[in-house]
Design a protein around this motif. Structure first.
Motif, PDB file in Angstrom:
ATOM      1  N   VAL A   1      13.650   1.187  10.224  1.00  0.00           N
ATOM      2  CA  VAL A   1      13.542   0.888   8.935  1.00  0.00           C
ATOM      3  C   VAL A   1      13.427  -0.619   8.917  1.00  0.00           C
ATOM      4  N   ALA A   2      13.867  -1.440   9.457  1.00  0.00           N
ATOM      5  CA  ALA A   2      13.306  -3.046   9.236  1.00  0.00           C
ATOM      6  C   ALA A   2      11.965  -3.221   9.712  1.00  0.00           C
ATOM      7  N   TYR A   3      11.757  -2.607  10.722  1.00  0.00           N
ATOM      8  CA  TYR A   3      10.314  -2.782  11.196  1.00  0.00           C
ATOM      9  C   TYR A   3       9.081  -1.996  10.162  1.00  0.00           C
TER      10      TYR A   3
ATOM     11  N   ASP B   1       3.909   2.682  14.965  1.00  0.00           N
ATOM     12  CA  ASP B   1       4.008   2.188  13.735  1.00  0.00           C
ATOM     13  C   ASP B   1       4.000   3.229  12.512  1.00  0.00           C
ATOM     14  N   LEU B   2       2.995   4.189  12.787  1.00  0.00           N
ATOM     15  CA  LEU B   2       3.215   5.340  11.477  1.00  0.00           C
ATOM     16  C   LEU B   2       4.451   5.842  11.480  1.00  0.00           C
ATOM     17  N   ASP B   3       5.369   6.127  12.567  1.00  0.00           N
ATOM     18  CA  ASP B   3       6.581   6.703  12.680  1.00  0.00           C
ATOM     19  C   ASP B   3       7.404   5.660  11.778  1.00  0.00           C
ATOM     20  N   ALA B   4       7.479   4.322  12.145  1.00  0.00           N
ATOM     21  CA  ALA B   4       8.237   3.397  11.598  1.00  0.00           C
ATOM     22  C   ALA B   4       7.800   3.275   9.754  1.00  0.00           C
ATOM     23  N   LEU B   5       6.607   3.386   9.607  1.00  0.00           N
ATOM     24  CA  LEU B   5       6.375   3.562   8.127  1.00  0.00           C
ATOM     25  C   LEU B   5       6.953   4.574   7.544  1.00  0.00           C
ATOM     26  N   VAL B   6       6.829   5.619   8.208  1.00  0.00           N
ATOM     27  CA  VAL B   6       7.382   7.040   7.247  1.00  0.00           C
ATOM     28  C   VAL B   6       8.935   6.679   7.240  1.00  0.00           C
ATOM     29  N   THR B   7       9.570   6.297   8.333  1.00  0.00           N
ATOM     30  CA  THR B   7      10.963   6.081   8.096  1.00  0.00           C
ATOM     31  C   THR B   7      11.226   5.348   7.236  1.00  0.00           C
TER      32      THR B   7
END
Length: 288
Positions: free
Chosen positions: A171-173, A271-277
Motif C-alpha cells: 500500500v505504501a509503496y 509494481d503493477l501489483d503495488a499500484l492496484v493494491t
C-alpha cells in the motif's frame, strides 16, 4: 562444522551471490523509471500532427501544452550542453525535478507536478539523472512557455532527504508509485481552485487534460478510486492493469494517449501489483 550447518552456510552464500547478480545499478533503475513508470518521454518528446512521438527525438522537448494555465513548452532534457541539461550538475537537476527551481533561480511551471515530485526519493532522483546522462544528446532549441499568471517564488521549502517506502509494504509503496513516481494522482485529482489540487478528493478525476491527436483534443480524467459506480471498484485487477499498460477499458474502448500506456506497458509486474493494491485502498469518491 556439521553437514546441516555447512548446507545452510552454502545456501546463504548462494543467496547473497544471486541477489548481487540481479541488483540494479543506478543507471538501470533510472532507465526503468524514465522509460517506463515515470514516462518522462510522454511530455518531453516531440510529437507529430497526429500526436505520435517522433522516433529519434526522445526527451528533446518542444511538446506544447495548451491548458488553463496558458502555454507550456516541455524543455529539452537530453544532455546536450547548449539546448539541453548537459551543463547542469546533478544537484541542480535534482533541485529542478523536486523543487521546480532552475540553476539561475527561476521557477519552473506546470504541468510538472512538483507537489508529488517533492516526494521522489534521493536514490530514485539520482538514478533518473544517472540514466539521462547516458542518452543521446540532441540539439533542439525549444520555444518559451507563456503562463497566464506569475509563477510562485517556490513550491515549498528545500527538499532535504527522502527515502522510498519498502517494497514489501504494497500500500505504501503503491502510493509512492501512484504519487511521486508515476504521478497518477496529479492527473486524476480535481482542482479545489486554479492550480491547487483538492487533496480531499484524491483520485476522483474530473481534470481537463490536453490530448493531442485525439478527438476532442481535451479529455476529462476519470475517477480511479474504488467507488463501485463512479470509480473502478467493479474492475478486476486484470482490468486495471490492462487500462494502465494497454489503454483499454473493460468494455474494450480505448483511452486517449494522454494516458502514457506506451511507457506504462513496461511497468514491472510487482509494481503493477503495488499500484492496484494502493488504488483499492483509497477512499471511494463520487464523481462531481
Amino acid at each position: 562444522m556439521n553437514r546441516g550447518a555447512l548446507s545452510a552456510a552454502l545456501g546463504a552464500a548462494l543467496l547473497i551471490v544471486a541477489n548481487a547478480a540481479v541488483a540494479e545499478t543506478p543507471v538501470e533503475r533510472g532507465a526503468y523509471l524514465v522509460t517506463a513508470i515515470s514516462a518522462c518521454g510522454n511530455c518531453h518528446t516531440p510529437r507529430d500532427s497526429k500526436g505520435i512521438t517522433v522516433p529519434g527525438t526522445e526527451l528533446s522537448g518542444g511538446f506544447e501544452f495548451h491548458e488553463g494555465f496558458g502555454l507550456a513548452v516541455a524543455p529539452n532534457i537530453t544532455p546536450d550542453p547548449e539546448t539541453g541539461i548537459g551543463k547542469w550538475t546533478d544537484a541542480q537537476l535534482i533541485t529542478a525535478l523536486r523543487e521546480g527551481k532552475r540553476p539561475d533561480g527561476r521557477t519552473l511551471g506546470p504541468p510538472m507536478p512538483f507537489f508529488f515530485y517533492r516526494g521522489i526519493s534521493d536514490d530514485d532522483a539520482k538514478a533518473i539523472f544517472a540514466y539521462i546522462r547516458t542518452v543521446k544528446p540532441i540539439k533542439h532549441e525549444v520555444g518559451k512557455s507563456a503562463y497566464n499568471n506569475p509563477l510562485p517564488d517556490s513550491y515549498g521549502p528545500p527538499v532535504e532527504h527522502v527515502t522510498a517506502p519498502p517494497k514489501t509494504d504494497k500500500v505504501a509503496y503503491g502510493a509512492y508509485l501512484a504519487g511521486p513516481i508515476a504521478h497518477c494522482l496529479d492527473c486524476h485529482t480535481p482542482f479545489a481552485s486554479p492550480g491547487k489540487l483538492d487533496l480531499n478528493r484524491l483520485g476522483a478525476g474530473g481534470r481537463e487534460l490536453h490530448a493531442p491527436g485525439s478527438e476532442p483534443e481535451h479529455v476529462i480524467s476519470r475517477n480511479i478510486t474504488p467507488d463501485p459506480d463512479d470509480g473502478i471498484g467493479k474492475w478486476s485487477d486484470a482490468d486495471i492493469k490492462r487500462a494502465i499498460t494497454q489503454g483499454i477499458r473493460p468494455d474494450g474502448t480505448r483511452l486517449a494517449p494522454t494516458m502514457a500506456f506506451a511507457w506504462y506497458k513496461n511497468i514491472a509486474p510487482d509494481d503493477l501489483d503495488a499500484l492496484v493494491t494502493y488504488l483499492r485502498s483509497m477512499k471511494p469518491q463520487k464523481t462531481r
